[in-house]
Enzyme design. Sequence first.
Site, PDB file in Angstrom:
ATOM      1  N   TYR A 164       0.971  -1.148   0.048  1.00  0.00           N
ATOM      2  CA  TYR A 164       0.000   0.050  -0.073  1.00  0.00           C
ATOM      3  C   TYR A 164       0.862   1.171  -0.127  1.00  0.00           C
ATOM      4  O   TYR A 164       0.502   2.405  -0.449  1.00  0.00           O
ATOM      5  CB  TYR A 164      -0.961   0.166   1.199  1.00  0.00           C
ATOM      6  CG  TYR A 164      -2.312  -0.783   1.109  1.00  0.00           C
ATOM      7  CD1 TYR A 164      -2.364  -2.010   0.907  1.00  0.00           C
ATOM      8  CD2 TYR A 164      -3.404  -0.236   1.254  1.00  0.00           C
ATOM      9  CE1 TYR A 164      -3.408  -2.773   0.847  1.00  0.00           C
ATOM     10  CE2 TYR A 164      -4.653  -0.773   1.089  1.00  0.00           C
ATOM     11  CZ  TYR A 164      -4.624  -1.949   0.889  1.00  0.00           C
ATOM     12  OH  TYR A 164      -5.595  -2.815   0.681  1.00  0.00           O
ATOM     13  N   LYS A 217       2.889 -15.383   2.333  1.00  0.00           N
ATOM     14  CA  LYS A 217       3.196 -16.201   1.180  1.00  0.00           C
ATOM     15  C   LYS A 217       4.756 -16.414   1.251  1.00  0.00           C
ATOM     16  O   LYS A 217       5.618 -16.001   0.151  1.00  0.00           O
ATOM     17  CB  LYS A 217       2.865 -15.070  -0.012  1.00  0.00           C
ATOM     18  CG  LYS A 217       2.840 -15.778  -1.366  1.00  0.00           C
ATOM     19  CD  LYS A 217       1.737 -16.952  -1.552  1.00  0.00           C
ATOM     20  CE  LYS A 217       1.842 -17.543  -2.883  1.00  0.00           C
ATOM     21  NZ  LYS A 217       0.952 -18.800  -3.023  1.00  0.00           N
ATOM     22  N   ASP A 274      -3.089 -18.515   0.510  1.00  0.00           N
ATOM     23  CA  ASP A 274      -4.048 -19.015  -0.278  1.00  0.00           C
ATOM     24  C   ASP A 274      -4.657 -20.129   0.411  1.00  0.00           C
ATOM     25  O   ASP A 274      -5.975 -20.127   0.298  1.00  0.00           O
ATOM     26  CB  ASP A 274      -3.470 -19.595  -1.742  1.00  0.00           C
ATOM     27  CG  ASP A 274      -1.968 -20.427  -1.394  1.00  0.00           C
ATOM     28  OD1 ASP A 274      -1.533 -20.217  -0.420  1.00  0.00           O
ATOM     29  OD2 ASP A 274      -1.507 -20.748  -2.505  1.00  0.00           O
ATOM     30  N   ASP A 317      -6.574  -7.222   4.137  1.00  0.00           N
ATOM     31  CA  ASP A 317      -7.493  -6.395   3.520  1.00  0.00           C
ATOM     32  C   ASP A 317      -8.489  -7.377   2.735  1.00  0.00           C
ATOM     33  O   ASP A 317      -9.633  -7.396   3.039  1.00  0.00           O
ATOM     34  CB  ASP A 317      -7.038  -5.505   2.302  1.00  0.00           C
ATOM     35  CG  ASP A 317      -8.232  -4.679   1.444  1.00  0.00           C
ATOM     36  OD1 ASP A 317      -9.299  -4.274   2.207  1.00  0.00           O
ATOM     37  OD2 ASP A 317      -8.421  -4.659   0.395  1.00  0.00           O
ATOM     38  N   ASP A 323     -12.595  -9.194   4.506  1.00  0.00           N
ATOM     39  CA  ASP A 323     -13.841  -9.118   3.506  1.00  0.00           C
ATOM     40  C   ASP A 323     -14.357 -10.552   3.225  1.00  0.00           C
ATOM     41  O   ASP A 323     -15.566 -10.613   3.439  1.00  0.00           O
ATOM     42  CB  ASP A 323     -13.793  -8.500   2.129  1.00  0.00           C
ATOM     43  CG  ASP A 323     -13.993  -6.959   1.956  1.00  0.00           C
ATOM     44  OD1 ASP A 323     -13.656  -6.228   2.918  1.00  0.00           O
ATOM     45  OD2 ASP A 323     -14.741  -6.371   1.076  1.00  0.00           O
TER      46      ASP A 323
HETATM   47  C1  IPM Z   1     -10.547  -1.211   3.759  1.00  0.00           C
HETATM   48  C2  IPM Z   1     -10.668  -0.509   2.505  1.00  0.00           C
HETATM   49  C3  IPM Z   1      -9.357   0.359   2.135  1.00  0.00           C
HETATM   50  C4  IPM Z   1      -8.258  -0.426   2.179  1.00  0.00           C
HETATM   51  C5  IPM Z   1      -9.343   1.154   0.715  1.00  0.00           C
HETATM   52  C6  IPM Z   1     -10.759   1.992   0.798  1.00  0.00           C
HETATM   53  C7  IPM Z   1      -8.246   2.016   0.832  1.00  0.00           C
HETATM   54  O1  IPM Z   1     -10.785  -1.458   1.380  1.00  0.00           O
HETATM   55  O2  IPM Z   1     -10.388  -0.496   4.722  1.00  0.00           O
HETATM   56  O3  IPM Z   1     -10.561  -2.264   3.986  1.00  0.00           O
HETATM   57  O4  IPM Z   1      -7.847  -1.370   1.375  1.00  0.00           O
HETATM   58  O5  IPM Z   1      -7.363  -0.619   3.320  1.00  0.00           O
HETATM   59 MN    MN Z   2     -11.093  -3.368   2.476  1.00  0.00          MN
END
Ligand code: IPM
Ligand code: MN
Length: 343
Positions: free
Chosen positions: A138, A180, A213, A237, A241
């Site tokens: 990042y 990884k 993975d 990240d 999700d």
């Molecule tokens: C999160 C989001 C952010 C990230 C983006 C919007 C920059 O996806 O907070 O998970 O990747 O950290």
């Molecule tokens: Mn995110």
Amino acid sequence: MATRIVTLPGDGIGPEILAPAVDLLKRFVPDVTIEEHVFGGASIDAHGTALTDDTLAACRAADGVLLAAVGGPKWDTTDASKPRPEQGLLGLRKGMGLYANLRPVRPLPALYDASPLRREIIDGTDLLVVRELTGGIYFGEKTRTETTASDLCAYSAEEIERIARSAFEAARTKVTSVDKANVLETSRLWRQVVVDLHQREFSHIPLEHVLVDNAAMQLVSNPTSFDVIVTENLFGDILSDEAAMLTGSIGMLPSASLGAGGPGLFEPVHGSAPDIAGQGIANPLAMFLSTALLLRHGLNLESEATSLESAVDKALDQGLRTRDLGGTASTAEATEAVLAALG
Ligand code: IPM
Ligand code: MN
Ligand code: NAD
């Protein structure tokens, strides 16, 4: 002295979910002072940049920062010279030194049937993703020409050790370090630093290493095998999700971003959901649970945090379901249900 909280509504559904969260916060912290700043796309529109120096200074000086979400199609661009809302978020995390992002995944029995996964797979899951937040790909150097582009992934031993320490300190039964290391040099350093710290200070806590993975696969096939997952920025990240779906919806997952002392930043894991913005139907629960994390980690109000979390649980037990959870409740109805559960 009054508690000072900076609020950043951001874009899309951000303002819709932040407003009721602030109302809840005021019930628990009656003397709270709220200082709202535009942020993300809204700040680009107002000031030409996603994060102004003023906003960053206000966040650093606050007792805590409550952020909803940023971004949206209006500001989406592939032109590297144009400002993006997400730069504000990255600048804020870096500017506040918030290297540890805690994303608790605690599916509620009431929501087991809202998940695409089977109940018997989810049952008993209670894990924490500890995501490194201010390093890695990042923040490495970026290059771009007409036909090539690159993003550098770099980590120092110091950055790895401090996030590994956060993970060991949060562990109850085990730490799973996800990397990884079969391919990436940064992951090999990661693994070595985690092992060294473990041997020096945390050898009483079981430690395992899982390739990313495989971790992605096990998160949906055997989630109860995890306690604390510690991983680099990008892997964290993506995995968080994925893990959100164990709770039924990305609209359920809160997060706390903490550094060495200083105020923390509390925000849902989800984004600005442009597809449902302006309709009053966003699930505000991840925002409410992030407010609970502000109470706990930011203001040291453990029993208030637990009350808010229990009220969310109770409202769901009593049947509250927003659309993302398969129901019809609006944001306002979800807020009323949580307020009613608070009593
Ligand atoms: C999160 C989001 C952010 C990230 C983006 C919007 C920059 O996806 O907070 O998970 O990747 O950290
Ligand atoms: Mn995110
Ligand atoms: P998203 O998380 O905004 O939305 C993904 C899907 O989940 C959408 O269908 C959305 O409607 C749904 N969803 C998300 N939150 C919800 C909620 N509270 N209630 C009901 N449904 C919800 O991810 P995206 O669509 O990939 O990204 C949209 C924008 O948000 C992008 O600009 C992205 O960069 C940004 N983003 C910001 C943050 C943040 O501010 N922390 C986090 C992730 C994405």
